[in-house]
Scaffold this motif. Structure first.
Motif, PDB file in Angstrom:
ATOM      1  N   VAL A 197      -3.993   3.710  -1.207  1.00 56.71           N
ATOM      2  CA  VAL A 197      -3.727   2.732  -1.910  1.00 56.71           C
ATOM      3  C   VAL A 197      -3.122   1.398  -2.572  1.00 56.71           C
ATOM      4  O   VAL A 197      -2.041   1.021  -1.019  1.00 56.71           O
ATOM      5  CB  VAL A 197      -2.922   3.901  -2.729  1.00 56.71           C
ATOM      6  CG1 VAL A 197      -2.823   2.891  -4.843  1.00 56.71           C
ATOM      7  CG2 VAL A 197      -3.808   5.842  -3.778  1.00 56.71           C
ATOM      8  N   THR A 255       0.887  -1.009   0.491  1.00 61.27           N
ATOM      9  CA  THR A 255       0.358   0.153   0.060  1.00 61.27           C
ATOM     10  C   THR A 255       0.550   1.331  -0.138  1.00 61.27           C
ATOM     11  O   THR A 255       1.989   0.945   0.559  1.00 61.27           O
ATOM     12  CB  THR A 255      -1.115   0.298   1.369  1.00 61.27           C
ATOM     13  OG1 THR A 255      -0.370   0.061   2.497  1.00 61.27           O
ATOM     14  CG2 THR A 255      -1.697  -0.998   0.987  1.00 61.27           C
ATOM     15  N   LEU A 263      -4.169  12.154  -1.246  1.00 60.74           N
ATOM     16  CA  LEU A 263      -4.412  11.171  -2.675  1.00 60.74           C
ATOM     17  C   LEU A 263      -3.384  11.759  -3.892  1.00 60.74           C
ATOM     18  O   LEU A 263      -2.157  10.717  -4.661  1.00 60.74           O
ATOM     19  CB  LEU A 263      -5.994  10.907  -3.732  1.00 60.74           C
ATOM     20  CG  LEU A 263      -5.560  10.077  -4.363  1.00 60.74           C
ATOM     21  CD1 LEU A 263      -5.511   9.042  -4.622  1.00 60.74           C
ATOM     22  CD2 LEU A 263      -7.041  10.926  -5.834  1.00 60.74           C
ATOM     23  N   GLU A 270     -13.667   6.923  -3.484  1.00 61.83           N
ATOM     24  CA  GLU A 270     -12.976   5.453  -3.619  1.00 61.83           C
ATOM     25  C   GLU A 270     -12.913   4.782  -5.377  1.00 61.83           C
ATOM     26  O   GLU A 270     -11.875   4.751  -5.928  1.00 61.83           O
ATOM     27  CB  GLU A 270     -13.170   4.485  -2.737  1.00 61.83           C
ATOM     28  CG  GLU A 270     -12.866   5.194  -1.498  1.00 61.83           C
ATOM     29  CD  GLU A 270     -13.631   4.020  -0.182  1.00 61.83           C
ATOM     30  OE1 GLU A 270     -13.981   2.672  -0.611  1.00 61.83           O
ATOM     31  OE2 GLU A 270     -13.224   3.947   0.252  1.00 61.83           O
ATOM     32  N   VAL A 280      -8.181   1.232  -4.217  1.00 63.43           N
ATOM     33  CA  VAL A 280      -8.403   3.429  -3.425  1.00 63.43           C
ATOM     34  C   VAL A 280      -9.404   3.092  -2.241  1.00 63.43           C
ATOM     35  O   VAL A 280     -10.468   3.100  -2.158  1.00 63.43           O
ATOM     36  CB  VAL A 280      -8.387   4.461  -3.940  1.00 63.43           C
ATOM     37  CG1 VAL A 280      -8.326   5.906  -2.871  1.00 63.43           C
ATOM     38  CG2 VAL A 280      -7.257   4.814  -5.255  1.00 63.43           C
TER      39      VAL A 280
END
Ligand SMILES: Cc1cc2nc3c(=O)[nH]c(=O)nc-3n(C[C@H](O)[C@H](O)[C@H](O)COP(=O)(O)OP(=O)(O)OC[C@H]3O[C@@H](n4cnc5c(N)ncnc54)[C@H](O)[C@@H]3O)c2cc1C
Length: 293
Positions: A202, A178, A288, A227, A209
């Protein structure tokens, strides 16, 4: 061991002694770091007749890796300071980021993961991280052991699936490949309860996600539509990075908007609901961008 005072205080030496004692006295309060409980007691909001300290229950301390499953097993009495040590912080960077924002060094030395879960404050900083990591709470009692996904463990503001004779034994975190990020907004830079927070994970193994939000609802909230969008705009063949056109075509703005739409904030003394709704989208978008740059 007990002391001659109005409150009976016991200090069990083992998990077995703890759960047996709890079964016999289910109204008993557990005392871990005391950073929530002692505030409640000092303000007269709670007056437990009996208390059991976790300080000598070694089974709840520290963390380990389960050799059979590869999962990380975080003890119920794991402190924030321990979450910040490089060996664990390197494995769970978002949890370390959350721990770093909690209180002061004194609070981080005393406060524990189990206490944060059991208090289940909407602003509890580890909660969105654990939800985004797909973690499971291991609950122990004299009846045996059961596992509850963190998302089901927190049932409402300051409400959990714990029964009076239960103890948070540990938290199991799957070890997947991740990239993780936690961001928090507060009214100042330190010693601050979250106005809002966002954890973004992620997951390169499942090409997905997970986004979990804190302090914008009674429980940590997943932003499912955001997501899905993120899963579509990441280039998984290139290692889960943002596709080149993601910035150009407004995907990140749409992502932030979907995160904001998933929030259920309230107005209170820390913030307006409108600010929380906006800020949580900004946090998630920045998170993100950092994990998928
Ligand atoms: C000045 C200050 C700043 C703070 N800042 C933050 C912050 O920024 N972010 C944040 O999230 N929190 C913050 N907190 C809250 C607090 O530090 C955390 O919630 C902490 O994790 C509580 O853990 P503890 O070990 O101190 O719990 P305790 O106070 O010992 O216990 C809290 C509750 O959990 C129960 N409990 C404890 N351990 C277990 C267990 N293993 N199983 C079952 N029940 C258990 C207790 O019976 C009690 O009801 C702050 C507190 C203070 C005083």
């Amino acid at each position: 061991m007990s002391y001659d005072c109005a409150v009976s205080v016991r200090v069990p030496d083992s998990l077995e002694e703890l759960v047996t004692g709890l079964a016999a006295d289910p109204g008993c309060e557990l005392l871990a770091g005391g950073t929530d409980l002692m505030v409640e007691i000092n303000f007269g909001r709670r007056r437990p007749a009996s208390i059991m300290s976790l300080s000598r229950v070694t089974e709840l301390k520290g963390w380990s890796e389960d050799a059979a499953t590869g999962e990380l097993v975080l003890g119920g009495a794991l402190t924030y300071t321990e979450m910040l040590q490089p060996d664990l912080a390197g494995r769970l960077p978002a949890l370390a980021q959350a721990a770093r924002t909690v209180g002061s060094p004194q609070i981080r030395n005393a406060g524990t993961l189990g206490g944060n879960l059991a208090t289940a404050s909407p602003a509890g900083d580890t909660l969105p991280v654990l939800v985004a990591l797909d973690a499971v709470v291991v609950v122990e009692s004299a009846d045996g052991r059961r596992e509850v996904p963190v998302g089901d463990f927190v049932t409402g503001a300051k409400r959990t699936a714990l029964r009076p004779h239960d103890v948070v034994h540990s938290v199991r975190v799957p070890t997947r490949r991740t990239r993780q990020e936690f961001l928090k907004v507060g009214t100042r830079n330190a010693m601050v309860i979250a106005v809002c927070s966002a954890a973004v994970v992620v997951d390169l193994d499942s090409c997905s996600v997970r986004v979990a939000l804190g302090s914008v609802g009674p429980v940590p909230l997943r932003a499912h539509e955001a997501e899905e969008l993120a899963g579509e705009v990441l280039d998984w063949d290139a290692g889960g990075v943002l596709a080149g056109d993601a910035h150009r075509d407004g995907a990140l703005e749409r992502f932030a908007g979907l995160v904001s739409a998933a929030s259920r904030p309230i107005d209170d003394h820390r913030s307006t609901a409108a600010y929380r709704r906006h800020a949580v989208g900004v946090c998630a978008r920045r998170a993100l961008e950092r994990v998928a740059a």
